[in-house]
Motif scaffolding. Structure first.
Motif, mmCIF file in Angstrom:
data_model
loop_
_atom_site.group_PDB
_atom_site.id
_atom_site.type_symbol
_atom_site.label_atom_id
_atom_site.label_comp_id
_atom_site.label_asym_id
_atom_site.label_seq_id
_atom_site.Cartn_x
_atom_site.Cartn_y
_atom_site.Cartn_z
ATOM 1 N N ASP A 161 -38.851 6.305 -68.308
ATOM 2 C CA ASP A 161 -37.753 6.724 -67.428
ATOM 3 C C ASP A 161 -37.306 5.544 -66.584
ATOM 4 O O ASP A 161 -38.123 4.755 -66.121
ATOM 5 N N ALA A 209 -43.398 2.811 -78.937
ATOM 6 C CA ALA A 209 -43.656 3.435 -77.623
ATOM 7 C C ALA A 209 -42.374 4.043 -77.072
ATOM 8 O O ALA A 209 -41.280 3.497 -77.252
ATOM 9 N N ASP A 210 -42.516 5.191 -76.411
ATOM 10 C CA ASP A 210 -41.367 5.839 -75.776
ATOM 11 C C ASP A 210 -40.802 4.942 -74.677
ATOM 12 O O ASP A 210 -41.555 4.289 -73.954
#
Length: 105
Positions: A36, A32-33
């Motif tokens: 932010d 998973a990314d």
């Protein structure tokens, strides 16, 4: 029909440990990314190794901003202590000025 599994609970998967600027930690699957506001501080490693890292390093669950505010509040209370025996917190009675009398002394 295959059963969907939670990617955060797969003991065979590889994980990262993420942290925010507030010091909050998260277990994160490597596929998973990274969201932010988070950065990688440990891993890629197994789930248990990442959980062990979190347990060892995230010992105070309070956000960093709350820790700083509580420390500032404690320092302010400490600096309000005066030399007359009062604590500045209302626990000691304030000294009353002497009344001046007119005439009889």
């Amino acid at each position: 029909m295959p059963v969907a599994t939670n990617p955060f609970e797969d003991p065979d998967a590889k994980y990262l440990v993420l942290i925010t600027n507030e010091g909050q930690h998260s277990l994160w699957p490597v596929f998973a990314d990274v969201p932010d506001g988070w950065e990688v501080i440990f891993g890629e490693d197994g789930r248990q190794e990442c959980l062990d890292f979190i347990e060892k390093n995230w010992t105070d669950m309070r956000p960093n901003s709350l820790i700083r505010q509580m420390e500032a509040d404690a320092a302010a209370r400490k600096s309000n202590v005066s030399g007359n025996g009062t604590s500045g917190n209302g626990s000691a009675a304030a000294k009353k000025p002497k009344k001046e009398t007119v005439g009889n002394k």
